[in-house]
Design a protein around this motif. Sequence first.
Motif, PDB file in Angstrom:
ATOM      1  N   GLU B 294      -6.731  -5.431   1.622  1.00 26.78           N
ATOM      2  CA  GLU B 294      -5.532  -4.765   1.391  1.00 26.78           C
ATOM      3  C   GLU B 294      -5.439  -3.821   2.811  1.00 26.78           C
ATOM      4  OE1 GLU B 294      -5.051  -1.320   1.583  1.00 26.78           O
ATOM      5  OE2 GLU B 294      -7.382  -0.400   1.343  1.00 26.78           O
ATOM      6  N   VAL B 295      -4.050  -3.885   3.351  1.00 27.12           N
ATOM      7  CA  VAL B 295      -3.656  -3.019   4.343  1.00 27.12           C
ATOM      8  C   VAL B 295      -2.574  -1.811   4.192  1.00 27.12           C
ATOM      9  CG1 VAL B 295      -4.220  -4.717   6.185  1.00 27.12           C
ATOM     10  CG2 VAL B 295      -2.461  -4.836   5.233  1.00 27.12           C
ATOM     11  N   VAL B 296      -2.729  -1.452   3.135  1.00 30.54           N
ATOM     12  CA  VAL B 296      -1.692  -0.448   2.580  1.00 30.54           C
ATOM     13  C   VAL B 296      -2.098   0.725   1.963  1.00 30.54           C
ATOM     14  CG1 VAL B 296       0.204  -2.334   2.559  1.00 30.54           C
ATOM     15  CG2 VAL B 296      -1.132  -1.838   0.320  1.00 30.54           C
ATOM     16  N   ASP B 297      -3.509   1.052   1.611  1.00 33.70           N
ATOM     17  CA  ASP B 297      -3.789   2.205   0.727  1.00 33.70           C
ATOM     18  C   ASP B 297      -4.220   3.171   1.837  1.00 33.70           C
ATOM     19  OD1 ASP B 297      -3.155   0.850  -1.454  1.00 33.70           O
ATOM     20  OD2 ASP B 297      -4.862  -0.375  -1.661  1.00 33.70           O
ATOM     21  N   VAL B 298      -3.429   3.616   2.462  1.00 36.32           N
ATOM     22  CA  VAL B 298      -3.662   4.914   3.657  1.00 36.32           C
ATOM     23  C   VAL B 298      -4.596   5.860   3.116  1.00 36.32           C
ATOM     24  CG1 VAL B 298      -1.559   4.512   4.696  1.00 36.32           C
ATOM     25  CG2 VAL B 298      -1.505   5.785   2.884  1.00 36.32           C
ATOM     26  N   PRO B 299      -5.587   6.214   4.192  1.00 35.89           N
ATOM     27  CA  PRO B 299      -5.674   5.701   5.346  1.00 35.89           C
ATOM     28  C   PRO B 299      -6.710   4.368   5.412  1.00 35.89           C
ATOM     29  CG  PRO B 299      -7.171   7.416   5.272  1.00 35.89           C
ATOM     30  CD  PRO B 299      -6.617   7.336   3.819  1.00 35.89           C
ATOM     31  N   ASN B 300      -7.255   3.712   4.463  1.00 37.56           N
ATOM     32  CA  ASN B 300      -8.437   2.872   4.314  1.00 37.56           C
ATOM     33  C   ASN B 300      -7.928   1.628   4.073  1.00 37.56           C
ATOM     34  OD1 ASN B 300     -10.137   5.279   5.105  1.00 37.56           O
ATOM     35  ND2 ASN B 300     -10.971   5.396   3.178  1.00 37.56           N
ATOM     36  N   TRP B 301      -8.443   0.562   4.782  1.00 34.11           N
ATOM     37  CA  TRP B 301      -8.239  -0.711   4.537  1.00 34.11           C
ATOM     38  C   TRP B 301      -9.378  -1.375   4.136  1.00 34.11           C
ATOM     39  CZ3 TRP B 301      -3.907   1.173   5.258  1.00 34.11           C
ATOM     40  CH2 TRP B 301      -3.424   1.914   6.230  1.00 34.11           C
ATOM     41  N   VAL B 302      -9.287  -2.572   3.484  1.00 36.78           N
ATOM     42  CA  VAL B 302     -10.526  -3.439   2.957  1.00 36.78           C
ATOM     43  C   VAL B 302     -10.322  -5.143   3.575  1.00 36.78           C
ATOM     44  CG1 VAL B 302     -11.753  -4.137   1.028  1.00 36.78           C
ATOM     45  CG2 VAL B 302     -10.524  -2.017   1.129  1.00 36.78           C
TER      46      VAL B 302
END
Lengths: 316, 316
Positions: B294-302
């Motif tokens: 994921e690149v959308v669950d601000v501010p952390n990506w997985v």
Amino acid sequence: MAGKTLHDVRADAFNYVWDNSIAPVVEIEPGDDVELHVRDASDEQITADSGTDAVAALDFSHVNPVSGPVFMKGAKPGDTLAVEILELRPRDWGWTAIIPGFGLLADEFPDPWLRISKVEEDARRVAFAEGITLPFEPFPGTIGVALPEPGAHSVVPPSAWGGNMDIKHLRVGTTLFLPVGVEGALFSVGDTHAAMGDGEVCGTAVEAPMDIAVRLSVRRDTTLAAPQYHLAAGDLARTEAGPHHVTTGVGPDLMEAARGATRAMIEHLGSRHGLDREEAYALCSVACDLKIHEVVDVPNWVVGMFLPETVLEGRS
Amino acid sequence: MAGKTLHDVRADAFNYVWDNSIAPVVEIEPGDDVELHVRDASDEQITADSGTDAVAALDFSHVNPVSGPVFMKGAKPGDTLAVEILELRPRDWGWTAIIPGFGLLADEFPDPWLRISKVEEDARRVAFAEGITLPFEPFPGTIGVALPEPGAHSVVPPSAWGGNMDIKHLRVGTTLFLPVGVEGALFSVGDTHAAMGDGEVCGTAVEAPMDIAVRLSVRRDTTLAAPQYHLAAGDLARTEAGPHHVTTGVGPDLMEAARGATRAMIEHLGSRHGLDREEAYALCSVACDLKIHEVVDVPNWVVGMFLPETVLEGRS
């Protein structure tokens, strides 16, 4: 001894933050099963009858509720909580939205947009649009344990303790390993999804309330720095059997490369398949996968976005 | 009319830069096949008999030679060059190195390291170590066309015109689409790999000289901003059939998240499978895949790193 007891967590046991001072709703033994009833990520602000106005009116003070917490007897900081995903049962619908200010291309999609999909559990498919059918591959977008740091922590970002990781591979048959940060682990789950692509680029999946059953156990042979998981043989192959069209983004920043690949896929879905921009962006989020092709050929990296073309087979 | 003529490009036609002033070695018609003879990425500085000293002594003024260029008659800027991968024929060996200063974890792996693998084309496998066997899935790491900007451009970074993209999915049966930047396209190919994971984290794959045959054609129905490609049905499923162990990295920077997932996999390969750190890092590069969860669950990506456990089946 696995699965010796099934605990049903009452439906009104949910929270809007991670906070290790929240009292557990149930205490369980290692190997027990737990069934939780997960509300959709909008916390019922969006329903099967909603229109775009519901997206514009979203109250972010209560979104992404997580059901729990579940106290695992004997689990201590440094242990690993193993979570086997046993079952996910949806209702007959789900929603996908473009939410202003949220998502990988937020600046390029300023307007709210909503799609209600029909979730057909028996047929294992999601009717996303006329001629666009997604495989029904449910998983919890948010799954984790309480942070050791005191106080309330937002449920939006994931952390080393799990949370809103949006890992589509946490399907039935997968086992997730979470580091334990506090006594009892304090496990919660939420944000169930009926379909999603790796990346979840528009910011939402096919968001759908579900009942979920998991089996929890404790491992003391390893201490994890971040979540890990194990996929059964055939799981990737089963879900990636068809042909794929792949766009790429190339550049010195992985996030920009991901944006480039997404923009190219939106353009491809428009020019080749006739989707409008919003529908294409949402389809990227619910069906297309982002992979990192290379991160070493300085100074440019390559990210690919994979479209499983089978989802478009129904289009003329 | 595809494949009407086969052009064999002479083996000494290779270059160390992208430069649109380099004279083409052959002119072809749309639909023609071309066979090129690709030198390994070290340009023969590393051989089947080399030791670690050869890595330490690498002269970077001649690495990653690309064979070509091939002039496609009628191809003009704005067109798309379609490259169908027809065949890749290796020798019986390949090399994998940790090169000081290069790779995703360069700061953590300061010493040169080298592994010569046995490439068994008929058995379609690569013997990487005692008990560690990789599937033989060859592809060209570098494939592209001349940049429109004049002068010499490094062959190390990829660009919107392709080049050193290190896309492991450009296997036999895949069709790559490249934007054309100059008249005649000026196609070249190099850096053939016998096995690699998405990401190529240690900076090298199983680097192996090969003969490669491609079929080139021109499309004028689309203008691409960056390369795209098409994978045949079953290609992903065939290569991802077994079980996977997945590590994750979670954080506000995708590159750091990729590093975190890689570090966790190195630790996993050590503690669970007994690999030393260098061998584990190299195995991440030649066998494990990085995916963006994921690149959308601000501010952390997985970011996840996927280990196909079948490569370790031979270990006791």
